[in-house]
Design a protein around this motif. Structure first.
Motif, PDB file in Angstrom:
ATOM      1  N   THR A  81       4.545   7.507  -0.014  1.00 47.46           N
ATOM      2  CA  THR A  81       5.575   6.555   0.386  1.00 47.46           C
ATOM      3  C   THR A  81       5.091   5.120   0.233  1.00 47.46           C
ATOM      4  OG1 THR A  81       6.289   8.182   2.005  1.00 47.46           O
ATOM      5  CG2 THR A  81       7.129   5.942   2.288  1.00 47.46           C
ATOM      6  N   PRO A  82       5.897   4.289  -0.447  1.00 50.01           N
ATOM      7  CA  PRO A  82       5.497   2.887  -0.606  1.00 50.01           C
ATOM      8  C   PRO A  82       5.699   2.097   0.691  1.00 50.01           C
ATOM      9  CG  PRO A  82       7.684   3.219  -1.516  1.00 50.01           C
ATOM     10  CD  PRO A  82       7.197   4.577  -1.081  1.00 50.01           C
ATOM     11  N   ILE A  83       4.759   1.247   1.015  1.00 45.14           N
ATOM     12  CA  ILE A  83       4.894   0.355   2.167  1.00 45.14           C
ATOM     13  C   ILE A  83       4.967  -1.062   1.611  1.00 45.14           C
ATOM     14  CG2 ILE A  83       3.934  -0.364   4.390  1.00 45.14           C
ATOM     15  CD1 ILE A  83       4.379   2.643   4.275  1.00 45.14           C
ATOM     16  N   TYR A  84       6.072  -1.725   1.837  1.00 46.39           N
ATOM     17  CA  TYR A  84       6.301  -3.028   1.222  1.00 46.39           C
ATOM     18  C   TYR A  84       5.878  -4.175   2.123  1.00 46.39           C
ATOM     19  CZ  TYR A  84       8.793  -0.481  -2.298  1.00 46.39           C
ATOM     20  OH  TYR A  84       9.084   0.382  -3.311  1.00 46.39           O
ATOM     21  N   PRO A  85       5.548  -5.291   1.523  1.00 44.91           N
ATOM     22  CA  PRO A  85       5.318  -6.493   2.336  1.00 44.91           C
ATOM     23  C   PRO A  85       6.679  -6.952   2.861  1.00 44.91           C
ATOM     24  CG  PRO A  85       5.208  -7.040  -0.005  1.00 44.91           C
ATOM     25  CD  PRO A  85       5.413  -5.554   0.085  1.00 44.91           C
ATOM     26  N   HIS A 132       6.669   2.288  -7.584  1.00 41.22           N
ATOM     27  CA  HIS A 132       7.423   2.317  -6.329  1.00 41.22           C
ATOM     28  C   HIS A 132       7.441   3.703  -5.690  1.00 41.22           C
ATOM     29  CE1 HIS A 132       8.807  -1.785  -6.491  1.00 41.22           C
ATOM     30  NE2 HIS A 132       8.961  -1.631  -7.801  1.00 41.22           N
ATOM     31  N   PHE A 133       7.701   4.713  -6.508  1.00 40.31           N
ATOM     32  CA  PHE A 133       7.789   6.061  -5.942  1.00 40.31           C
ATOM     33  C   PHE A 133       6.916   7.006  -6.764  1.00 40.31           C
ATOM     34  CE2 PHE A 133      11.587   3.747  -4.731  1.00 40.31           C
ATOM     35  CZ  PHE A 133      11.571   3.938  -3.356  1.00 40.31           C
ATOM     36  N   PRO A 134       5.626   6.911  -6.577  1.00 37.34           N
ATOM     37  CA  PRO A 134       4.716   7.680  -7.434  1.00 37.34           C
ATOM     38  C   PRO A 134       4.812   9.181  -7.183  1.00 37.34           C
ATOM     39  CG  PRO A 134       3.488   6.531  -5.711  1.00 37.34           C
ATOM     40  CD  PRO A 134       4.914   6.080  -5.602  1.00 37.34           C
ATOM     41  N   ALA A 135       4.746   9.932  -8.271  1.00 36.47           N
ATOM     42  CA  ALA A 135       4.759  11.386  -8.154  1.00 36.47           C
ATOM     43  C   ALA A 135       3.411  11.872  -7.655  1.00 36.47           C
ATOM     44  CB  ALA A 135       5.091  12.005  -9.506  1.00 36.47           C
ATOM     45  N   SER A 136       2.350  11.130  -8.004  1.00 29.90           N
ATOM     46  CA  SER A 136       1.013  11.501  -7.546  1.00 29.90           C
ATOM     47  C   SER A 136       0.148  10.255  -7.626  1.00 29.90           C
ATOM     48  CB  SER A 136       0.427  12.581  -8.455  1.00 29.90           C
ATOM     49  OG  SER A 136       0.211  12.024  -9.744  1.00 29.90           O
ATOM     50  N   ARG A 164       0.863  -1.175   0.000  1.00 33.87           N
ATOM     51  CA  ARG A 164       0.000   0.000   0.000  1.00 33.87           C
ATOM     52  C   ARG A 164       0.902   1.229   0.000  1.00 33.87           C
ATOM     53  NH1 ARG A 164      -0.317   2.047   5.300  1.00 33.87           N
ATOM     54  NH2 ARG A 164       0.836   0.701   6.719  1.00 33.87           N
ATOM     55  N   TYR A 165       0.272   2.401   0.009  1.00 31.07           N
ATOM     56  CA  TYR A 165       1.031   3.656  -0.013  1.00 31.07           C
ATOM     57  C   TYR A 165       0.526   4.553   1.096  1.00 31.07           C
ATOM     58  CZ  TYR A 165       2.083   1.882  -4.652  1.00 31.07           C
ATOM     59  OH  TYR A 165       2.478   1.089  -5.691  1.00 31.07           O
ATOM     60  N   GLU A 166       1.424   5.367   1.626  1.00 32.25           N
ATOM     61  CA  GLU A 166       0.982   6.361   2.598  1.00 32.25           C
ATOM     62  C   GLU A 166       1.275   7.729   2.025  1.00 32.25           C
ATOM     63  OE1 GLU A 166       2.772   5.610   6.394  1.00 32.25           O
ATOM     64  OE2 GLU A 166       1.401   3.931   6.773  1.00 32.25           O
ATOM     65  N   ASP A 167       0.297   8.592   2.154  1.00 31.12           N
ATOM     66  CA  ASP A 167       0.511   9.928   1.638  1.00 31.12           C
ATOM     67  C   ASP A 167       1.280  10.747   2.674  1.00 31.12           C
ATOM     68  OD1 ASP A 167       0.576  12.301   0.409  1.00 31.12           O
ATOM     69  OD2 ASP A 167      -1.591  12.523   0.135  1.00 31.12           O
ATOM     70  N   ARG A 168       2.584  10.791   2.488  1.00 32.99           N
ATOM     71  CA  ARG A 168       3.404  11.584   3.400  1.00 32.99           C
ATOM     72  C   ARG A 168       3.914  12.824   2.684  1.00 32.99           C
ATOM     73  NH1 ARG A 168       7.130   6.725   5.934  1.00 32.99           N
ATOM     74  NH2 ARG A 168       5.414   5.327   6.469  1.00 32.99           N
TER      75      ARG A 168
END
Ligand code: ADP
Ligand code: MG
Length: 687
Positions: free
Chosen positions: A150-154, A205-209, A43-47
């Motif tokens: 921010t990507p959150i990895y398994p 992995h590192f999305p701009a948006s 999942r991703y966290e909007d930081r």
């Protein structure tokens, strides 16, 4: 400068990945940079938005940034505590880490830091306990862990979020271009509105948006479906073009003759399924068909027709069945249907007497046995056929793919029919079962009385037991089912045993009771179920092991204890053990679900008896739950694609794949355009 080794895509040349971490990666199937790039975030966290230190929101995760003003190291009650005072233009905050004394060396006043965590008030100070952090040269420069989506990895043992994320950033920034080549044809890519692969992987992995992430996901999902469909259609085409099955030259009147011999009229669904089989079996193209029909819809009769067709064409048939007891039941049923037609089926299981087995094996080899019904025992090495023309497999998911193929790996290839009672939602049919043609039987035989289902409080148990006793006195039989889903659930097992002991000493003293559960060794378990099928027992107290296994039309009543612990589909399957005869059956659900969804499940069962409708409702309730895309191993078929939610992409990808494979002669990869070969080579396999 990149060394030639990194160009080979070896993991250990990524900065920070030494031999030790390489090994950890290998354990989870990551052997190359490319594999690593396909390890997608969970999942991703909007930081990406920074909170001001003046009145930041409390108690929810936020990102903030500032300068380190002070660093303290103080043990509190023996526990090391690192405390860092951080300030921005508007306020200050204490970041505190417990039990990580080594951190103190990292921090110095004057450094710029980004923090991510929950802020709380502690002794009049704003405090952020154990935040994720990142020291940055320049707060405006790109960061990895904070200040972005921010990507959150398994994670698995030995892999930590921060270092894994750093490794992926390294891989994306410095190794991606060497490890990845986009082989998808540019024409297709543009037509389907897909991102180039390198960009898609970066954004994954590192999305701009979040918009970019959506686009990236579309590309990766398309790749998953497209490569899956390409491989599947290739396989299907290969079977259809490379293999030959015997064409059963059968008389058009055979179906009519068959129906006349039956004690009942076929349902329309059965007639249609028989027509499908008739067509498939009269061709040299191998049949690969799934016959789907709810419990009790009469699949065995349809199989009987196929056996007849094979026998008339001079070929043998095998009927592979997951359990011994089911095999015996099918044997008895088929005997009833086939004997009047002059066909004598045989049964081969682990329990077959050695002399009988030896005789059977000899006769199978001589072609004297037209139909053999059996369990895994059929797959033993010394079992040979003179001319196996048809393989029918019941409840295929109970067998490994490998075992199934063993009987199909013959020349000519036998026709293949799979039967299942599991209702198959469309998306599953498009993925897991996509290599099979499907016949569905939606209709139940006439005269079948729908099962009356009641959901009532367990306080009423005595009354229900009295009702059970009166049915048994009339010669009917009954089940009492306990949820023992995991073998380890001791408490439940105890409950089943205790209730069994209690009932047979009290209310059901006069009756014959049996107890079966997964902890009882198989032979004994089957002996008990067999006794029940032979009506030597009145009541079977059981766990869900009876879900597949017993077919006793004389059983007309079922109690399910703690029904809230079962899934909807499973309850339906269990309930399908009754309602198989002409006497009206009743199912009593005892259960006190605590959730609204749980209540809904039980309520639905009291209203719906149609397995398809139940499967649909189940999907809705579980929000696609775990029904979709399940592999034989129980793992999902796709990494990120969701066959139901991404159905539009699935359909597009299938269409494109079908078109491509239709255009090539034969079913071999070499005949496909070169880019397809390179593309599939690069795509991770899904089976
Ligand atoms: P399934 O395997 O689909 O659960 P079966 O083939 O075991 O169902 O059939 C269930 C019962 O219904 C059997 O006892 C069978 O003889 C009977 N049956 C099958 N077809 C019909 C029909 N068309 N009319 C009446 N009874 C039928
Ligand atoms: Mg059946």
């Amino acid at each position: 400068m990149k060394t030639s080794e990194t160009q080979n895509g070896e993991l250990r040349y990524i900065r920070g990945v030494g031999p030790k971490r390489s090994l950890i990666f290998q354990k989870i199937g990551i052997h190359s940079v490319r594999d690593l790039l396909y390890l997608f975030p969970r999942r991703y966290e909007d930081r990406s938005r920074f909170a001001s230190l003046k009145d930041p929101p409390l108690g929810e995760p936020v990102t903030c940034k500032g300068e380190i003003m002070d660093v303290k190291f103080k043990p509190i009650r023996g526990m090391p505590l690192v405390e860092v005072l951080v300030g921005d233009a508007e306020g200050t905050l204490k970041a505190v880490w417990f039990n990580q004394p080594y951190l103190k060396k990292l921090f110095q006043p004057g450094q710029q830091i980004i923090l991510y965590g929950k802020i709380e008030f502690y002794q009049k100070y704003l405090q952020m306990p154990n935040p994720e952090f990142e020291l940055v040269e320049d707060l405006e420069a790109a960061s990895i862990h904070t200040g972005r989506i921010t990507p959150i990895y398994p994670l698995t043992e030995g892999l930590f979020q921060r270092s894994l994320r750093t490794t992926l950033k390294e891989a994306v920034d410095h190794h991606l271009d060497h490890a990845i080549h986009d082989h998808l044809s540019p024409e297709l890519r543009e037509r389907m509105d897909l991102l180039p692969l390198d960009r898609a992987l970066r954004e994954m992995h590192f999305p701009a948006s979040f918009e970019e992430l959506q686009k990236a996901r579309r590309r990766i999902v398309f790749d998953e479906f497209f490569s899956f469909a390409l491989r599947l259609f290739l396989k299907v085409k290969a079977i259809k073009t490379q293999y030959r099955s015997p064409a059963f030259l059968i008389d058009g009147k055979l179906a009519g003759e068959f129906e006349k011999s039956l004690p009942f009229a076929l349902t329309e669904s059965q007639t249609k399924a028989i027509q499908d089989l008739f067509q498939d079996l009269s061709r040299e193209i191998p049949m690969n068909r799934l016959l789907q029909g709810d419990v009790g819809s009469g699949k065995t009769v349809v199989a009987a027709f196929a056996f007849l067709a094979a026998q008339r064409a001079g070929f043998q048939s095998a009927f592979l069945i997951p359990t011994e007891i089911l095999a015996e039941q099918h044997y008895r049923t088929l005997l009833r249907f086939l004997e009047p037609l002059g066909i004598r089926p045989e049964l081969l299981t682990k329990s077959t007497e050695p002399e009988k087995r030896a005789r059977l094996i000899a006769e199978l080899k001589q072609g004297k046995v037209p139909v053999v019904i059996g369990t895994h025992a059929l797959l033993q090495e010394d079992v040979h056929f003179k001319g196996l023309g048809l393989l029918v497999v019941d409840e295929q998911h109970k067998f490994g793919v490998h075992q199934r193929n063993q009987l199909l790996r013959k020349t000519p290839r036998p026709h293949h029919l799979v039967m299942t009672a599991t209702p198959i939602p469309r998306t599953l049919a498009l993925t897991t079962y996509a290599d099979l043609d499907i016949s569905v039987m939606k209709e139940m035989p006439k005269g079948r009385r729908p099962i009356k289902t009641y959901w009532i409080t367990r306080k009423k148990q005595p009354e229900v037991l009295t009702h059970m006793a009166s049915r048994i006195q009339k010669g009917e039989q009954a089940y009492i089912v306990f949820p023992l889903i995991e073998e380890t659930e001791k408490a439940d097992l105890l409950a089943a045993k205790k209730e069994f002991e209690r009932l047979r000493k009290t209310v059901f003293q006069k009756f014959r009771l049996g107890l079966v559960h997964g902890k009882i060794e198989r032979p004994e378990r089957e002996a008990i179920m067999r006794a029940f099928s032979r009506r030597e027992l009145d009541i079977l107290v059981a766990t869900s092991v009876i879900e597949v296994g017993v077919d006793q039309p004389n059983a007309t009543m079922m109690i399910i204890e703690n029904a809230e612990r079962f899934g909807l589909a499973q309850l339906h399957q269990l309930r399908g053990r009754i309602g198989r005869g002409s006497v009206e059956s009743a199912c009593f659900l005892f259960g006190e679900p605590t959730t609204e969804e749980g209540k809904m499940r039980l309520r639905l069962l009291t209203k719906i008896t149609d397995g398809f409708k139940i499967a649909e409702e189940d999907l809705k309730l579980r929000g696609q739950g775990d029904l979709w895309g399940i592999r034989q191993s129980g793992e999902p078929l796709f990494r990120i694609a969701h066959p139901a939610l991404d159905e539009p992409i699935l359909l597009e990808a299938r269409k494109e794949a079908q078109k491509l494979i239709d255009e090539i002669p034969g079913g071999t990869l070499e005949k496909t355009p070169f880019w397809v070969q390179k593309y599939l080579e690069q795509m991770p396999k899904t089976d």
